[in-house]
Design a protein around this motif. Sequence first.
Motif, PDB file in Angstrom:
ATOM      1  N   PHE A  83       0.830  -1.200   0.000  1.00 16.32           N
ATOM      2  CA  PHE A  83       0.000   0.000   0.000  1.00 16.32           C
ATOM      3  C   PHE A  83       0.869   1.256   0.000  1.00 16.32           C
ATOM      4  O   PHE A  83       0.658   2.171  -0.782  1.00 16.32           O
ATOM      5  CB  PHE A  83      -0.963   0.022   1.195  1.00 16.32           C
ATOM      6  N   PHE A  84       1.853   1.284   0.882  1.00 10.02           N
ATOM      7  CA  PHE A  84       2.660   2.505   0.989  1.00 10.02           C
ATOM      8  C   PHE A  84       3.567   2.732  -0.218  1.00 10.02           C
ATOM      9  O   PHE A  84       4.039   3.839  -0.442  1.00 10.02           O
ATOM     10  CB  PHE A  84       3.451   2.519   2.303  1.00 10.02           C
ATOM     11  N   LYS A  85       3.781   1.657  -0.997  1.00  2.10           N
ATOM     12  CA  LYS A  85       4.595   1.825  -2.209  1.00  2.10           C
ATOM     13  C   LYS A  85       3.773   2.399  -3.375  1.00  2.10           C
ATOM     14  O   LYS A  85       4.306   2.740  -4.428  1.00  2.10           O
ATOM     15  CB  LYS A  85       5.162   0.473  -2.635  1.00  2.10           C
ATOM     16  N   LEU A  86       2.456   2.463  -3.212  1.00  2.00           N
ATOM     17  CA  LEU A  86       1.600   2.965  -4.303  1.00  2.00           C
ATOM     18  C   LEU A  86       1.938   4.423  -4.623  1.00  2.00           C
ATOM     19  O   LEU A  86       2.443   5.148  -3.754  1.00  2.00           O
ATOM     20  CB  LEU A  86       0.128   2.886  -3.884  1.00  2.00           C
ATOM     21  N   PRO A  87       1.613   4.861  -5.826  1.00  2.00           N
ATOM     22  CA  PRO A  87       1.839   6.275  -6.163  1.00  2.00           C
ATOM     23  C   PRO A  87       1.023   7.171  -5.237  1.00  2.00           C
ATOM     24  O   PRO A  87      -0.054   6.787  -4.759  1.00  2.00           O
ATOM     25  CB  PRO A  87       1.335   6.401  -7.602  1.00  2.00           C
ATOM     26  N   SER A  88       1.556   8.332  -5.023  1.00  2.00           N
ATOM     27  CA  SER A  88       0.950   9.291  -4.108  1.00  2.00           C
ATOM     28  C   SER A  88      -0.553   9.501  -4.337  1.00  2.00           C
ATOM     29  O   SER A  88      -1.342   9.491  -3.412  1.00  2.00           O
ATOM     30  CB  SER A  88       1.698  10.606  -4.260  1.00  2.00           C
ATOM     31  N   GLU A  90      -2.792   7.649  -5.394  1.00  2.00           N
ATOM     32  CA  GLU A  90      -3.612   6.534  -4.943  1.00  2.00           C
ATOM     33  C   GLU A  90      -3.841   6.618  -3.421  1.00  2.00           C
ATOM     34  O   GLU A  90      -4.946   6.446  -2.915  1.00  2.00           O
ATOM     35  CB  GLU A  90      -2.876   5.233  -5.318  1.00  2.00           C
ATOM     36  N   LYS A  91      -2.752   6.941  -2.729  1.00  2.00           N
ATOM     37  CA  LYS A  91      -2.860   7.023  -1.276  1.00  2.00           C
ATOM     38  C   LYS A  91      -3.641   8.260  -0.858  1.00  2.00           C
ATOM     39  O   LYS A  91      -4.410   8.232   0.099  1.00  2.00           O
ATOM     40  CB  LYS A  91      -1.445   7.050  -0.656  1.00  2.00           C
ATOM     41  N   MET A  92      -3.437   9.315  -1.616  1.00  2.00           N
ATOM     42  CA  MET A  92      -4.078  10.586  -1.254  1.00  2.00           C
ATOM     43  C   MET A  92      -5.609  10.527  -1.361  1.00  2.00           C
ATOM     44  O   MET A  92      -6.295  11.372  -0.809  1.00  2.00           O
ATOM     45  CB  MET A  92      -3.551  11.721  -2.135  1.00  2.00           C
ATOM     46  N   PHE A 136     -14.952  -0.135   2.581  1.00  2.00           N
ATOM     47  CA  PHE A 136     -14.337   1.201   2.547  1.00  2.00           C
ATOM     48  C   PHE A 136     -12.811   1.116   2.393  1.00  2.00           C
ATOM     49  O   PHE A 136     -12.159   2.090   2.096  1.00  2.00           O
ATOM     50  CB  PHE A 136     -14.618   1.960   3.857  1.00  2.00           C
ATOM     51  N   TRP A 137     -12.269  -0.026   2.687  1.00  2.00           N
ATOM     52  CA  TRP A 137     -10.804  -0.169   2.686  1.00  2.00           C
ATOM     53  C   TRP A 137     -10.245  -0.012   1.270  1.00  2.00           C
ATOM     54  O   TRP A 137     -10.974  -0.190   0.295  1.00  2.00           O
ATOM     55  CB  TRP A 137     -10.402  -1.550   3.214  1.00  2.00           C
ATOM     56  N   PRO A 138      -8.932   0.231   1.199  1.00  2.00           N
ATOM     57  CA  PRO A 138      -8.348   0.379  -0.152  1.00  2.00           C
ATOM     58  C   PRO A 138      -8.576  -0.868  -1.015  1.00  2.00           C
ATOM     59  O   PRO A 138      -8.508  -1.992  -0.519  1.00  2.00           O
ATOM     60  CB  PRO A 138      -6.845   0.533   0.143  1.00  2.00           C
ATOM     61  N   LYS A 139      -8.864  -0.614  -2.270  1.00  2.00           N
ATOM     62  CA  LYS A 139      -8.995  -1.721  -3.232  1.00  2.00           C
ATOM     63  C   LYS A 139      -7.627  -2.084  -3.790  1.00  2.00           C
ATOM     64  O   LYS A 139      -7.442  -3.086  -4.439  1.00  2.00           O
ATOM     65  CB  LYS A 139      -9.843  -1.256  -4.420  1.00  2.00           C
TER      66      LYS A 139
END
Length: 561
Positions: A83-88, A90-92, A136-139
């Motif tokens: 998750f934390f490696k995803l592009p900004s 996506e996380k934002m 609701f969690w990240p896909k």
Amino acid sequence: MEKEESSSSFSTGKSAQEGALPYVPDCYVIPSSHRPDMAPEAAYVPIIDFGRLNEGREQRSMIVNHGICQSILGGALSTAFDFFKLPSEEKMKFMSGDVHRPVRYSTSLKDGIDEIQFWRVILKHYAHPLDHWIDFWPKNPPNYRENMGKYCTEERKLALELMSAITESLGLGPKYVVNKMDEGMQVMAVNCYPPCPQPDISLGLPPHSDYTCLTIVLQSSPGLEILDTEDGSWKMVPKMQSALQVHVGDHLEVLSNGRYKSIVHRAILNRGSTRISLARLHSLGMDEKMETAKELVVNHGIWQTVMGEVLYSAMEFFNLPSEEKLKFMSSDVHKPARYGTRLRDGADKIEFWRVFLKHYASPLEDWIGSWPKNPPKHRCAQVPVQRRHTIFCQIPVSEGTMTFPLTYFSFYHHKRYQTKSAYLGWFGHFLKSPKNCRLAPHSSHFCQDLEEDASLSYQVPNEFSTQQSNVGVTSQEQSAVNTNLNQYRTSGYYNVPIYPTQGGVHNIYQPFPYNWQQQPLPPYALQPHYPSHSMTYEGSGSGSFQHLLHQQRNEDNNGCD
Ligand SMILES: O=C(O)CCC(=O)C(=O)O
Ligand SMILES: [Fe+2]
């Protein structure tokens, strides 16, 4: 100077830790006296073999043989890394400062307004009931829901079993709180600490205790430190393959009337690699109030009438004409009886809504002659109380009421500070306040290290607890405070746990933001102070921790100039 960034230069999405800045900007720099030791001693962490769960009363422990297989643990950690490696961008999508959002991505503790930033990125989401929140969690990453969901399900079973065993060990039976916890809301904090170029001057997470019954932590590598209350040092929790770390939180401390103590911990950083920790916060439902189990409140043996007298005489004292009280006014903390309003006369920047009478109280014979003669009852009312060497703590405070707290702090042969037996009777008089005025965070540290029966140290006079209708805050209120005052429990660098131990309800919920002097906070009844400064509390300026911090910073700056 190019390095003079303020915390507001580093909002989420643009933070130094997310951007892998090659230096630590000023606003991440911790005052020197609070910097981590880069080679900390290992903490002693008792290991609970879940196969042979016993009745240990440890504040923190590790669980092995917990039955959650390595693939589930590994799956949860690796999906978190992904998750934390995803592009900004996506996380934002999950970025929000609203603590009620079911999923939240953020960097600072209080977005944009921290004076000090911490080198952490966090994804927080509700996790129970799972089927309610999982959508609701990240896909993305695609296996996030499945992997994290499996871990949450298994880990939750474990937490409930553990809590059951804990209440059983307290003699309360296995079902004492788990039913309520079953309906409780649980949050999963997915913490990510990217490599930090200067781990010796910054922190991942400031010292805090969790506002939970239990927190279960799964860490990818070491970095979690716990405060050793014996010597005040930070010790590193070792990483054991497949072990989970359990923290006792504030709610369990309250429930157990101090038999289990919540643990103060922090996260330190390293230069080489990203560290992930999954911290699952288990507590009651949002509208539940955690109360001390009545079974664990030992009868303090002082008659209610005696206690009534003590309080009544204290109240009479505060009703005396000013001249009478002012006879005792002094800023000299060595005066055996002292009337005052401020913590450190003349030096406080913020005033608190309290007047107090403080006097030495043990050995009684030595001090009683210096106490107020007026009201005449005052001296004699206290005698039976003092004789019992009993500690109790009654702390009020609700809007529009007038209350009379009475606290005896015992310094009885306090080992750490080498004090001789000395008691301090403290009559705080909380006046009617225009706004809701609660007790600010503090700890009743004087209750520790007694040679007396330890069980006495958390006694609370039952008869007063009923008066505390407004003391203690439900999770609902807590959450509102969270929103309004920006996640107070983890908001401040000096976010200390408090152990008020009074009449059954948990009264800890006041924010203690790092930059509290600049914030329009409600008036505090007592100024925050820090346990390790307990003995200098009324003296040498320790009442204002913030003040110490600024002093420290000035010293640091002077050193540089
Ligand atoms: O990163 C850690 O090990 C600690 C995390 C933690 O204390 C928290 O999320 O409350
Ligand atoms: Fe924590």
